[in-house]
Design a protein around this motif. Structure first.
Motif, short mmCIF file in Angstrom:
data_model
loop_
_atom_site.label_atom_id
_atom_site.label_comp_id
_atom_site.label_asym_id
_atom_site.label_seq_id
_atom_site.Cartn_x
_atom_site.Cartn_y
_atom_site.Cartn_z
N ALA A 6 5.61 42.09 7.88
CA ALA A 6 4.83 40.94 7.41
C ALA A 6 5.58 39.61 7.60
CB ALA A 6 4.47 41.13 5.94
N VAL A 7 6.90 39.67 7.61
CA VAL A 7 7.67 38.43 7.67
C VAL A 7 7.36 37.65 8.96
CG1 VAL A 7 9.76 39.37 8.75
CG2 VAL A 7 9.95 37.48 7.12
N ARG A 8 6.94 38.39 9.99
CA ARG A 8 6.63 37.73 11.28
C ARG A 8 5.46 36.77 11.17
NH1 ARG A 8 5.90 42.75 15.10
NH2 ARG A 8 7.39 44.08 14.06
N GLY A 20 17.59 44.25 8.01
CA GLY A 20 18.49 43.09 7.90
C GLY A 20 18.13 41.99 8.89
N PRO A 21 18.05 42.35 10.20
CA PRO A 21 17.71 41.31 11.18
C PRO A 21 16.36 40.63 10.90
CG PRO A 21 18.54 43.28 12.27
CD PRO A 21 18.41 43.62 10.83
N ALA A 22 15.35 41.41 10.48
CA ALA A 22 14.03 40.81 10.28
C ALA A 22 14.01 39.89 9.07
CB ALA A 22 12.98 41.91 10.13
N LEU A 23 14.63 40.32 7.98
CA LEU A 23 14.52 39.55 6.74
C LEU A 23 15.69 38.58 6.56
CD1 LEU A 23 13.21 42.35 4.32
CD2 LEU A 23 11.87 40.60 5.49
N GLY A 24 16.67 38.68 7.44
CA GLY A 24 17.79 37.75 7.37
C GLY A 24 18.65 37.96 6.13
N CYS A 25 18.81 39.21 5.72
CA CYS A 25 19.63 39.49 4.53
C CYS A 25 20.38 40.78 4.74
CB CYS A 25 18.74 39.60 3.29
SG CYS A 25 17.63 41.00 3.35
N GLU A 26 21.27 41.07 3.78
CA GLU A 26 22.01 42.32 3.83
C GLU A 26 21.13 43.43 3.22
OE1 GLU A 26 26.34 43.74 2.09
OE2 GLU A 26 25.86 41.61 2.09
#
Ligand code: OOB
Length: 555
Positions: free
Chosen positions: A292-294, A322-328
């Motif tokens: 959904a983040v896209r 991680g890559p999609a949401l920009g978090c650990e």
């Protein structure tokens, strides 16, 4: 509390846990007291337009504790709490902790069958509900009337919202008064087990053990005063409550933001609005958010850590999060019974994607054993047994079941199949317990089978998991019918009428001529699951749960 209700740790282990500094002899009500003294004006609870400081949350908890006392709620009394993620949940919890009364934490999805069981098995004196579920229109006040009529011990129904025929939680208010602090070794709350038995078992968690659980979890997640935790999963569940969840965040002096729906739209909006730094979800939600983040325009760049647990997370999905949401990402393997295992912050991404990390405590003892309770060779798959400073020693009021669920020396039989990597990390490989893990929602096969057998057309029932790309597993009810019947089209309605939570209604119903049997004549569930999973039956009737709140699947 009657000593036969709970099983204490043996003295020598209690002593060890105290000496190690795990158990510090403080009741859970103190979490808030300390922080309110240190930084009274810091934000503790955030929800839509509401913001409560630590001082305010502390004060509300004291007034509510006094109000409950006036209603006649006494130390040791049990109170069933079935609230969604609303601000009132927090002062209520702290009020009960301070009174020494025990919240019995139910999930919002529970219906009469589950709630009546919780109330009866604990002789609860009060039941706390919201008014109406805004998404489904479900009226908890009508449910409470039914529960009250069936459980005489319930003297009060308290409503967060419009009370209808009951008492408004807002009216439960009195001048704070000194209260006798509960003993740190006493149970502070009762959690519901994911369960494999006909009716869910209750898990007593003491002040000492739960305080350690949430404090050590907050340390592993590196929470601090700047942390903003978003409660997405229902707070009655151990994961968002104390792993480290809302309680661990408050203990660390951070802020708790509340979100009533786990949908990407609501959650992302809350992350942006409150600059959320950490939250916890189940694997299907993690996958959904990653997609959904896209399409979302929300700014979720404040998010530092996403905890995922409750069910198996595939390594492929894990690698995309991680890559999609920009978090650990952090994998969490845990259970309401206690034991927790976390990947650690800073672990390399492959370790995080492929393992469930390390036990929380240096005093967690684990054994990985075969069917005869003999330890398997290092690296082999076996059943996980565990004991430690925050893992229960016995279910509440369940002496017979406890004989089966624990070894003679007090190790809890988790029912999970695991192995250790050469570095000592845990990998969950499967399960031997008889339940369906529907994307984190646990459906006890035994409980559902008993309900199904009550249907006039059903001679016997066997509930098995079938693989599902979204939820991980779905529930398949295999039925043998009585003579004269060849279909049961009304199964879903029948189960709903019996007051079963919607997520427990089978996804698939299959009519069978017979069940495969093991050599000792028991239903061979493994074989049944294999045949059901591999070949669709011509006669299979498919049902979808009628309640849209039942699963988060995009339709
Ligand atoms: C959490 O707690 P429960 O009590 O709802 O369910 C516990 C069971 C475990 O015994 C295991 O079978 C399964 O859920 N489970 C996992 C898992 N985390 C839990 N299976 C595979 N991988 C995982 N990461 O579910 C719970 C409690 C506290 C923190 C996290 C989850």
């Amino acid at each position: 509390m009657d000593p036969v209700d709970v099983v204490p740790w043996p003295d020598e282990l209690s002593e060890r846990y105290r000496r190690a500094g795990h158990w510090r002899g403080r009741p859970l009500g103190d979490i808030l007291r300390d922080r309110a003294r240190e930084h009274p004006d810091a934000p503790a609870v955030l929800c839509e337009d509401l913001s409560w400081s630590y001082a305010e949350l502390d004060g509300r908890s004291d007034r509510l504790a006094a109000g409950l006392c006036e209603l006649g709620v006494r130390p040791g009394d049990r109170v069933v709490v079935q609230l969604p993620n609303v601000p009132e949940f927090l002062p209520l919890l702290f009020a009960l902790f301070r009174l020494g009364a025990l919240p019995v934490l139910g999930l919002p999805a529970y219906r009469a069958s589950e709630v009546v069981h919780l109330c009866r098995s604990t002789d609860s004196v009060a039941y706390v509900i919201p008014d109406i579920d805004p998404d489904t229109g479900f009226d908890y006040r009508a449910l409470a009337q039914d529960v009250r009529a069936r459980v005489p011990s319930i003297r009060h129904v308290l409503v967060a919202g419009r009370a209808g025929p009951h008492t408004s939680l807002r009216e439960v208010d009195a001048e704070p008064r000194p209260l006798q602090a509960p003993e740190p070794g006493d149970p502070a709350l009762l959690l519901v087990s994911g369960g494999t038995t006909g009716l869910p078992k209750l898990i007593p968690r003491t002040h000492d053990d739960y305080f350690y659980n949430l404090r050590a979890s907050a340390e592993v997640c590196a929470l601090n005063r700047r942390s903003v935790y978003l409660a997405v999963l229902p707070m009655g569940h151990n994961f968002p409550l104390a792993c480290p969840g809302v309680l661990g965040t408050l203990q660390a002096g951070g802020s708790v933001a509340l979100c009533s729906s786990p949908s990407p739209d609501s959650a992302f909006a809350a992350i942006e609005r409150f600059s959320v730094t950490v939250t916890a979800v189940v694997p299907p939600l993690a996958a959904l958010w990653t997609q959904a983040v896209r399409w979302s325009s929300a700014d979720i760049s404040s998010l530092e850590l996403l905890q995922v647990g409750g069910a198996r997370l595939s390594a492929d999905t894990a690698r995309t999060i991680g890559p999609a949401l920009g978090c650990e990402l952090q994998q969490v393997f845990g259970m309401a019974e206690g034991f927790l295992s976390y990947t650690r912050r800073g672990d390399d991404p492959e370790t995080v994607a492929t393992t469930q990390g390390l036990p929380l405590s240096p005093d967690d003892e684990i054994r990985i054993v075969d069917e005869s309770d003999r330890e398997v060779p290092l690296g082999a798959v076996g059943s996980l047994l565990t004991r430690g400073p925050y893992t229960l020693r016995g279910y509440y009021r369940a002496p017979e079941h406890n004989c089966r669920a624990f070894t003679a020396d007090g190790f809890y039989r988790t029912g999970d199949l695991v192995r250790l990597t050469p570095e000592g990390r845990l990998v969950v490989e499967g399960r031997e317990k008889d339940l369906v893990n529907r994307g984190g929602d646990k459906v006890s096969a035994d409980e559902l089978q008993n309900h199904l057998r009550a249907h006039p057309a059903v001679l016997d029932a066997a509930v098995v998991p079938v693989p599902d790309s979204y939820l991980g597993e779905r529930t398949c009810a295999c039925l043998l019918l009585r003579e004269g019947y060849d279909q049961v089209p009304d199964v879903a309605a029948f189960l709903r009428d019996r007051g079963l939570a919607a997520y427990k209604i089978p996804d698939i119903v299959r009519i069978c001529d017979s069940f495969p049997l093991t050599s000792v004549g028991k239903v061979d569930k493994r074989e049944l699951a294999r045949t059901v999973g591999s070949a669709p039956s011509a006669g299979a009737a498919e049902f979808r749960p009628g309640d849209p709140a039942a699963d988060a699947r995009p339709r």
